[in-house]
Design an enzyme around this catalytic site. Structure first.
Site, short mmCIF file in Angstrom:
data_model
loop_
_atom_site.label_atom_id
_atom_site.label_comp_id
_atom_site.label_asym_id
_atom_site.label_seq_id
_atom_site.Cartn_x
_atom_site.Cartn_y
_atom_site.Cartn_z
CG ASP A 66 10.29 -10.37 -26.12
OD1 ASP A 66 10.01 -10.85 -27.43
OD2 ASP A 66 11.11 -9.75 -26.00
CB THR A 99 13.00 -13.95 -29.66
OG1 THR A 99 11.76 -13.54 -29.00
CG2 THR A 99 13.58 -12.60 -30.29
CB THR A 100 9.40 -17.81 -28.74
OG1 THR A 100 9.26 -16.80 -27.70
CG2 THR A 100 9.01 -19.01 -27.85
CG ASP A 392 8.62 -7.98 -29.97
OD1 ASP A 392 9.93 -7.50 -29.78
OD2 ASP A 392 8.52 -9.07 -29.40
#
Length: 535
Positions: A66, A99-100, A392
């Site tokens: 994550d 997020t990545t 998530d």
């Protein structure tokens, strides 16, 4: 006089540091690109995991892919890198996923900007081109979005597809159907409120990930007091945060002189009487269950048992807050006015066994949407990563229920945006066109990295994908199971419109902010003053 004016003048305090122009810009680029390179190997369904080890005596181990978790755990000193870390945190708080992607896109934009600045194109020209490109990409994404909120069956399928897509890049990818259904059922119980506080996640070691299940009620990982009823129906619950541990002498910081042990016994008796009065005041509320955040000592526990009241102690603060929310009660600290206290209600409280542990199960709570997800797994690291993955998925689903538009994943949306930006660049005269082309290249890097991480030939796949979009096959994307192009609509690779939009806007704004920098000024460190008056 002339020679004096040419001498460098230092206007900063001793110890302060300044990086100017090219040095400052290079420092920013290097820091941001390094952060992007750090997390880009975790992108996509075939991304790799990172092991994070904390230093110190009780060093903890975390295995995750994550992006936000990785960036939160590492300490960065570079200012531009800090901007990207904060941006991924905002992405995590806002929409829960992507997020990545957002970090990688911002880093790729800056990688392209570095090349343009080397060609002597001014940062403001690049920013101007990027802004036009962002606006057009946003409109293209909005036009490509699909809304099935009027058709419950198709919307349910959309939610399942979004959950599967989100989970496919996580640890839970091998059990994504099981967890996708579990997450969708949990979010649909919220009836559109999006209040994820009502979904409680409990992690229990043992079994395998497939043993995880959704319980339609509330589970509290605590024990019921000795000799108290273990099962109650139609319960009235008083939730409190009060000291119930004064049946032993606790007179701190004062001296009591007594001439016999009988006097000590009298003080103890007075303490006991005080506690008995408190318990009586609590029982006047007409309750059958008392839940306290703090400890309940033996004497009050015994009094509750005599009154046939179930007493649960040390329900940690998060547990008490969530219980108050789902049972419809309020947390109380004083008990003088029973008529003003709002009690919680539930139909049944009983003990249940999960693995080797006994937990307290509340069913038929006032807040009907409350539920508990019980996660099982072989190691603590697997459980922690499963919880992050599920969190998530729940966040994305809750956002999709509020904003039901969806777009296609697998690099499809990025290529769609890159195509319209490239078309705009071809129509735009001047240097801004070069900036727009760089924006399109950065967007195309996302499907390239996804293919690279899976070990496929990214150059071949991405060129095929670009050609497919030029032929207006706008649902084409990368099928990572077979290493070929596929129709994302048929494969069900769906993502939330909100996640994609937030990713585009956050990345372009952060990259633009870093690109504007031409000076980095570090304050002088505070001097340590020796302590002449130790305690």
């Amino acid at each position: 006089m002339a020679s004096l004016s040419m001498a460098p003048v230092n206007i900063f305090k001793h110890g302060a540091d300044e990086e100017k122009a090219e040095t400052a810009r290079l420092s920013s680029f290097v820091g941001a690109i390094a952060i992007g390179d750090l997390v880009k190997s975790t992108l996509g369904p075939k991304g790799m995991d990172k092991i994070l080890l904390s230093g110190g005596k009780g060093s903890t181990l975390m295995v995750t892919n994550d992006g936000a978790t990785i960036l939160k755990a590492i300490g960065v000193d570079n200012p531009a890198a800090k901007v990207l870390v904060d941006m991924s945190k905002v992405q995590d708080d806002e929409v829960g996923d992507g997020t990545t992607s957002v970090t990688v896109l911002a880093a790729e934009l800056l990688r392209e900007a570095e090349l343009l600045i080397a060609k002597k194109i001014h940062p403001q020209t690049i920013i101007s081109g990027w802004r036009k490109a962002t606006q057009l990409a946003r409109e293209a994404l909005r036009d490509a979005a699909v809304d099935h909120s009027n058709d419950p069956a198709r919307f349910q399928e959309d939610l399942l597809n979004i959950a599967r897509t989100t989970l496919s890049s996580k640890l839970l990818t091998h059990h994504k159907d099981h967890f996708a259904k579990l997450a969708v059922n949990a979010v649909m119980r919220l009836k559109g409120s999006g209040n994820l506080e009502a979904i409680h996640v409990i992690k229990k070691l043992g079994g395998s990930l497939t043993d995880s299940y959704l319980d339609e009620g509330f589970l509290l990982d605590k024990k019921i007091g000795v000799n108290q009823p273990k099962r109650l129906e139609n319960v009235k619950i008083l939730i409190a945060n009060t000291g119930m541990d004064t049946d032993k002498i606790k007179i701190f910081g004062s001296r009591v002189r007594v001439d016999s042990t009988a006097k000590v016994a009298e003080i103890e008796l007075a303490e006991k009487e005080k506690m008995k009065e408190k318990v009586d005041r609590i029982l006047k509320h007409g309750i059958t269950c008392f839940i306290n955040r703090q400890l309940i000592y033996n004497y009050p526990e015994q009094l509750f048992a005599q009154a046939g009241v179930m007493a649960i102690e040390h329900a940690d603060f998060a547990g008490v807050e969530r219980l108050a929310l789902v049972t419809g009660g309020e947390i109380t600290s004083t008990f003088d006015h029973p008529e003003m206290v709002k009690l919680g209600h539930c139909k049944l409280i009983e003990e249940v066994m999960i693995g080797e542990d006994m937990l307290i199960h509340f069913s038929g709570v006032d807040m009907g949407e409350a539920c508990t997800v019980v996660l099982r797994g072989a190691t603590q690291q697997i459980l922690d990563e499963a919880e992050r993955s599920l969190h998530d998925a729940l966040c994305v689903l809750a956002q999709t229920v509020k904003e039901p538009r969806t777009v296609y994943g697998g690099g499809c949306s990025e290529m769609l945006m890159a195509k319209v930006v490239t078309d705009l660049a071809n129509r735009t005269p001047g240097k801004e066109a070069v900036a727009m082309e760089s924006f399109a290249k950065a967007l195309m890097m996302l499907p390239t990295i996804i293919a690279d991480n899976a070990g496929y030939d990214s150059a071949d796949l991405v060129s095929q994908l670009r050609a497919a979009h030029q032929e207006n096959r706008s649902t084409s994307g990368l099928n990572m199971l077979e290493g070929s192009l596929g129709d994302m609509a048929e494969l069900g690779v769906t993502e939330s419109f909100m996640v994609k939009r937030q990713m585009l806007l956050s990345a372009s704004e952060a990259a633009e902010m870093i690109l504007r920098v031409d000076n980095i000024i570090k304050a002088a460190p505070r001097k340590r003053v020796p302590d002449h008056h130790p305690c």
